[in-house]
Design a protein around this motif. Sequence first.
Motif, PDB file in Angstrom:
ATOM      1  N   GLN A 151     107.706  44.936   0.316  1.00  0.00           N
ATOM      2  CA  GLN A 151     107.023  44.115  -0.685  1.00  0.00           C
ATOM      3  C   GLN A 151     107.943  43.023  -1.223  1.00  0.00           C
TER       4      GLN A 151
ATOM      5  N   LEU B  57     107.846  40.381   1.238  1.00  0.00           N
ATOM      6  CA  LEU B  57     106.595  39.643   1.149  1.00  0.00           C
ATOM      7  C   LEU B  57     106.659  38.598   0.043  1.00  0.00           C
ATOM      8  N   VAL B  58     107.219  38.957  -1.088  1.00  0.00           N
ATOM      9  CA  VAL B  58     107.352  38.011  -2.194  1.00  0.00           C
ATOM     10  C   VAL B  58     108.240  36.841  -1.794  1.00  0.00           C
TER      11      VAL B  58
ATOM     12  N   SER C 165     106.807  34.738   1.398  1.00  0.00           N
ATOM     13  CA  SER C 165     105.605  33.941   1.188  1.00  0.00           C
ATOM     14  C   SER C 165     105.939  32.474   0.960  1.00  0.00           C
TER      15      SER C 165
ATOM     16  N   VAL D 197     102.687  36.638  -4.952  1.00  0.00           N
ATOM     17  CA  VAL D 197     102.634  36.070  -3.605  1.00  0.00           C
ATOM     18  C   VAL D 197     101.924  34.723  -3.614  1.00  0.00           C
TER      19      VAL D 197
END
Length: 541
Positions: free
Chosen positions: A46, A49-50, A53, A102
């Motif tokens: 995660q 992902l942050v 992005s 995100v």
Amino acid sequence: MGCPPPVVPLCASVSLLGGLTFGYELAVISGALLPLQLDFGLSCSQQELVVGSLLLGGLLASLGGGFLIDYYGRKRTILGSNLVLLVGSLSLGLAGSLPWLVLGRLAVGFAISLSSMACCIYVSELVGPRQRGVLVSLYETGITVGILLSYALNYALASAPWGWRHMFGWAAAPAVLQSLSLLFLPAGAEETVVYKDLIPLQGGEATKPGLGRPHYTFLDLFRARDNLRGRTTVGLGLVLFQQLTGQPNVLCYASTVFHSVGFRGGSSSVLASVGLGVVKVVATLTAMGLVDRAGRRVLLLAGCTLMALTVSGIGLVSFVVPMDSGPSCLAMPNATQKTGFPGGSDLLKEPSPPPMPRTAGDQWEPVLTTAKKTKFHPRARAATVTPLPALSTTSLVPPDPTPEHTLLRWTALICLMAFVSAFSFGFGPVTWLVLSEIYPGEVRGRAFAFCNSFNWATNLFISLFFLDLIGAIGLSWIFLLYGLTAVLGLGFIYFFVPETKGRTLAEIDQQFQNSRFTLSFGHRQSSAGIQYSRIKVSSAS
């Protein structure tokens, strides 16, 4: 000759503040990620992902932003990107869940990538040939200063309640100031300045404003018309060699080099981030002072030569001196319940900033890693996910190194500093300056964005397979491979890249039109065969 005096300081502020915003947004996540992980309970994937992005947003901007720049104009594109950045910063500052984080990072990545392209083109078109190199290079300086500024604010806000919200929010300040500066500048810079000073008497389509200006399609970039294919060869070559010489990945091993010299714990990462950041700022300022005096080719050739020597030196030293195998993101069983970082809660006792990310010029970016048992695949293009103090346990540095090894380690450190400096006064600022000069104004935005998309794509490709390549051939051979690539880049620059110092954009355009083979640029830098007639054009601005 040139533009009215007030335009120069305004252009300088637009360039500097644009770079400052870019650099700040790239690096601010390095300080915000740990409190985000604690507040939202983010897992390692995660966190990636942050951070990643922003990569996706930047890539989308590089793919479609060129059409916005050409059809809506440079000034309106920058103002629009600043509006998107404000929305993204608001989303990040008020985020209460992972999806909002995100989305905010996507918007910010799109905005800074689009603004970076439009700023370089806008400033290059608005000022005269004597100021163009300095003012476009000022954008790169702004990036490095913005990164250091983000580290300072991260440190100051680290213990503040909801400090990460303030970290994201402060990014709006330089964007607002840049927008205010733009309000006093003309919108149609490409129509009022490109052909303002010298109009070629021969060479075809370069005519007076409003009289049969040529129109180009995107596919013309790959055709022989006006030597656009040769210009694309120059642009793509510079972008690819900028990435393939390995500067971003070498930076990811800065902490390893510092650690092997003898710096331990948090001091290693501090020196690797802040120390190398200062070196990059100084080197970029040096490039600003020389780019319009020594010329673009000289800085590229000198920088590439020094890069080849120094990265090869690091590779040779690493054959003799054992170094750690590199960064990793270890997903320990209880890691996400504590910190999500290697070392568990110990990291909270001794936090340390990460290695410097890369820029739009260099396109600052770290290597992010995903834990998959024993195989790690890095991600690319964003700011830093984690500090990278975690080192391999299979090749630890001996506690009592011999004097010979100590000397070699310090040699590797000096080579690293020189390598970063060489990139920062060569490929870093000059690549994007040349790209903003070599294309006709009618297709400049699309061409710049096309080359920039290759920068992002190459960046991602290299990072995805970087650690796999280490496992296949070893870190030492990778450094030597980068040295060989730098030598190839040196040959490319010598034979293909023209000198654009002191020439108007119209002269540069004519230079390419009159040179059927780009290869001739390496030997014929004189424009004596081109005739010009000075004309008087009333300035609308």
